[in-house]
Design an enzyme around this catalytic site. Sequence first.
Site, short mmCIF file in Angstrom:
data_model
loop_
_atom_site.label_atom_id
_atom_site.label_comp_id
_atom_site.label_asym_id
_atom_site.label_seq_id
_atom_site.Cartn_x
_atom_site.Cartn_y
_atom_site.Cartn_z
N HIS A 134 -3.29 -5.09 -3.16
CA HIS A 134 -1.76 -5.43 -2.62
C HIS A 134 -1.65 -3.94 -1.76
CE1 HIS A 134 -2.47 -3.01 -6.58
NE2 HIS A 134 -1.41 -2.17 -6.08
N GLY A 135 -0.22 -4.14 -1.22
CA GLY A 135 0.26 -3.20 -0.36
C GLY A 135 1.77 -3.33 -0.29
#
Length: 149
Positions: free
Chosen positions: A63-64
């Site tokens: 994720h980011g």
Amino acid sequence: MLINRNLIVLDLDAKCKTEVIKKMINLAYKEARIISKEDFLKCVLEREEEISTGVGNGIAIPHGKSETVKEALIVFAKLKNGIDWESMDSERVDLIFLLGVPERNKENLHLKILAQLSRKLMDEDFVRLLRNATTEEEVYYILRSIEAS
């Protein structure tokens, strides 16, 4: 919607987690959910370097949080063959959920999405349904329950 049918890929063929993440980011880019593939890749890989997002049971949640993300998203991939993700349980990963949220989001949306997804992934029936699904349509209807939880 966090996910749509075009953000789901089954039988993805990849040799390593970077290749998987790149292919998943390409889907997000094609759906105009991110502005820059390169910037989002950098963001996700930096997070991956902190600690592996392989959470166990053959599942990874890279994720980011980035300015390049236009709209919160989940991209789902089921791999043709499991790969090493440096997971906590050392198991090979075959189910991947790529999450992205805009940097400007002040509501900790990424934490809310992670919490919702984590709750669903503790449900063995949910994971079994995903592993047994054979079409993007099936996966889409299974994953829609994440937003409802």
